[in-house]
Scaffold this motif. Sequence first.
Motif, PDB file in Angstrom:
ATOM      1  N   UNK A  17       0.841  -1.202   0.000  1.00 47.32           N
ATOM      2  CA  UNK A  17       0.000   0.000   0.000  1.00 47.32           C
ATOM      3  C   UNK A  17       0.875   1.251   0.000  1.00 47.32           C
ATOM      4  N   UNK A  18       1.910   1.229   0.791  1.00 44.81           N
ATOM      5  CA  UNK A  18       2.781   2.389   0.896  1.00 44.81           C
ATOM      6  C   UNK A  18       3.465   2.685  -0.442  1.00 44.81           C
ATOM      7  N   UNK A  19       3.844   1.620  -1.162  1.00 42.11           N
ATOM      8  CA  UNK A  19       4.495   1.851  -2.452  1.00 42.11           C
ATOM      9  C   UNK A  19       3.510   2.309  -3.519  1.00 42.11           C
ATOM     10  N   UNK A  20       2.277   1.822  -3.454  1.00 41.65           N
ATOM     11  CA  UNK A  20       1.272   2.343  -4.393  1.00 41.65           C
ATOM     12  C   UNK A  20       1.016   3.829  -4.100  1.00 41.65           C
ATOM     13  N   UNK A  21       0.950   4.190  -2.831  1.00 39.61           N
ATOM     14  CA  UNK A  21       0.766   5.606  -2.480  1.00 39.61           C
ATOM     15  C   UNK A  21       1.954   6.435  -2.967  1.00 39.61           C
TER      16      UNK A  21
END
Lengths: 411, 411
Positions: free
Chosen positions: A186-190
């Motif tokens: 999730x953090x990398x998609x953000x």
Amino acid sequence: MSRRKLFGLGAAGVAAAGAGGLATRSLVGEPPAALAVDHVSTPVPFYGEHQAGIVTPAQDRLHFVAFDVVTDKRAELVELLREWTAAAARLTQGREAGASGAAGGPPEAAPDDTGEALDLPASALTLTVGFGPSLFDDRFGLADRRPAALADLPKFPGEHLVPEISGGDICVQACAHDPQVAVHAVRNLARIGFGRVSVRWSQLGFGRTSSTSRAQSTPRNLMGFKDGTNNLKLEDDRLLREHLWARGGDWMAGGTYLVTRKIRMTIETWDRTSLAEQEAIFGRDKRAGAPLGRKAEFDPPDFAAKGPDGKPYIAPDAHIRLAHPSSNGDAHLLRRGYNYVDGSDGLGRLDAGLFFMAYQRDPRTQFVPVQMALAKRDPLNEYIKHVSSGLFACPPGVRDAGDHWGRALFA
Amino acid sequence: MSRRKLFGLGAAGVAAAGAGGLATRSLVGEPPAALAVDHVSTPVPFYGEHQAGIVTPAQDRLHFVAFDVVTDKRAELVELLREWTAAAARLTQGREAGASGAAGGPPEAAPDDTGEALDLPASALTLTVGFGPSLFDDRFGLADRRPAALADLPKFPGEHLVPEISGGDICVQACAHDPQVAVHAVRNLARIGFGRVSVRWSQLGFGRTSSTSRAQSTPRNLMGFKDGTNNLKLEDDRLLREHLWARGGDWMAGGTYLVTRKIRMTIETWDRTSLAEQEAIFGRDKRAGAPLGRKAEFDPPDFAAKGPDGKPYIAPDAHIRLAHPSSNGDAHLLRRGYNYVDGSDGLGRLDAGLFFMAYQRDPRTQFVPVQMALAKRDPLNEYIKHVSSGLFACPPGVRDAGDHWGRALFA
């Protein structure tokens, strides 16, 4: 024997061999026999007819995120979906988000992966995308592509929705056996979405509260009950066709609709309720999970059966009766919720409950009537409060490396 | 090979056999060989000279809770500590909180366990108690028993502490390999404490950020770095005597002092920083975790060594240099922190960071000087913010069933 009992890793994640007798909580001493662990490190395929993370045997950890799109340029949004799809195809296979990774790129550049999952296996990570009703406003020219089934949910009696943690233009459900792997995704998609999307809200969960495969045992919610026994499961081919996957020739064919509800539990009040009342409210025996009047968890409930006192074993307003397909025009849901604890509430109580997620072919005839019946009559309402709501159209699966999330929608 | 790589379960929890080759993130296909899993389901002993949960190999999940005492009666507080100790002795062994349990008591009574951990193993649960400075005010006659080492922490430059999630009269650290087991324990202690204590704040964590045993691999924080390589470890007998366990003949002999700091990371900013700058700030190579100028993670840093450009490999203000015992009068800490993500912050960002916990013999000469040096000079400060602080005196272990938490304090 439940394999979950051994690990807390999700039953399907673990194939136990020769480990009988480990299932009791009071085990002390003897180290268990050798065990084979497969799905824990084996990746879940990303490409396919349907998105993974729906009928995939429910992993034990969740990071769910809803984004607002902050660009007003359709082309930028499509490009983001392309980039996200490429990253998701990598991440779900246990690779880093970008080609040069967290530590392999040029020193003068920001890494294209954040690094906290370096060395960690895929952990059965799945990334599942959905599009909220607000994406179909006038910003991106999608108004005429909004599916009828993506109709705004009605207001339900008793709900107290907080707008800041409800809705969203795009959601991503990240499920994995390791929370660090889900959070990393999730953090990398953000990170990839910076300048184009902004995190609206996100939710961590643990201890899946539903099984989506007959190979999984039924876990317990934070009220201590098994509460997903009759869930739709990946083995139910016919039921999945009828109740889960969207039909027709439009961009949603092979997709499905997701409803999320964050359901706060006033667990302190529940914990002071008698065992008899708890069991009457659910309509199930607490230890075995059997419908009242029956013996075992998977015995079908007999709603007509009466006890020696002449009253039905399962009360007219018991949760199991109100939520049963037979009370709701044969409406089935594929539930995929998680327990949550978000610290405390500043009033001396844990902020805890259920992050409910349910997939279905058409919320208008599935989630909505079931929830309306529950909202009106379920005695559980004394102990719960719906504080967030989300509705998303989850497109079909990505077919191959030339395809991307939402391609048919924007075509 | 790291066993953590296989499971995300904490290296010490898992003994791998014949599973070589599984450590890469890109593994696809072949199910791993048979594995022996011991500590995952085997309980950690509760009774002992020291409390468990300190040098115990760090489990992968945390639920930390700080309570305010709401009774003003000393006898009620002592009785609560007695009841808590009895429950903790049961819970850590994988048993239910009370004798009749979640589903075995009289139907007309509230169960004496909440039930969500029924069927789950002990999962290496440890429960570790500590007493905050505020417990030693005038409510319970403890003012003259406050240890000198439990001196209030000074204000550190740059901190932004939120009082509502700081401090507390009593803390309990619950660590386990399964978050549901840790949450269950905290929730049942809160339930037992009803009317006598109130939850002040609580914090969930995942992905332990330190090793406390040489058998564990060093995990990564949410900046993607290994950051606990030089931690005190349970094998360091001499160092533990010198730096961890309280001495003297008073009630704290065999105890230790805990400092907690919730450190919010502005990960979005960090993620846009170049690899070279990230490595310079930490003073370590990102992939292997080696001190700059060295090859492997456990190579000791050479703070004098200079690169071809004539500058030190490890910058004068690198985190690894500022935090090193050689820069702080030989101050060692036993760190036991966890990563956290608390959803999002309403400003489009994940609310994420490090819940730092460190045990030590005397914070005045250990945590305080180290943190003061970091607060003044660490370039990491650009990317972090301390938002909560806690200080607790953790008494020695409970010796047997006739002993209880805090017995010597109240004697």
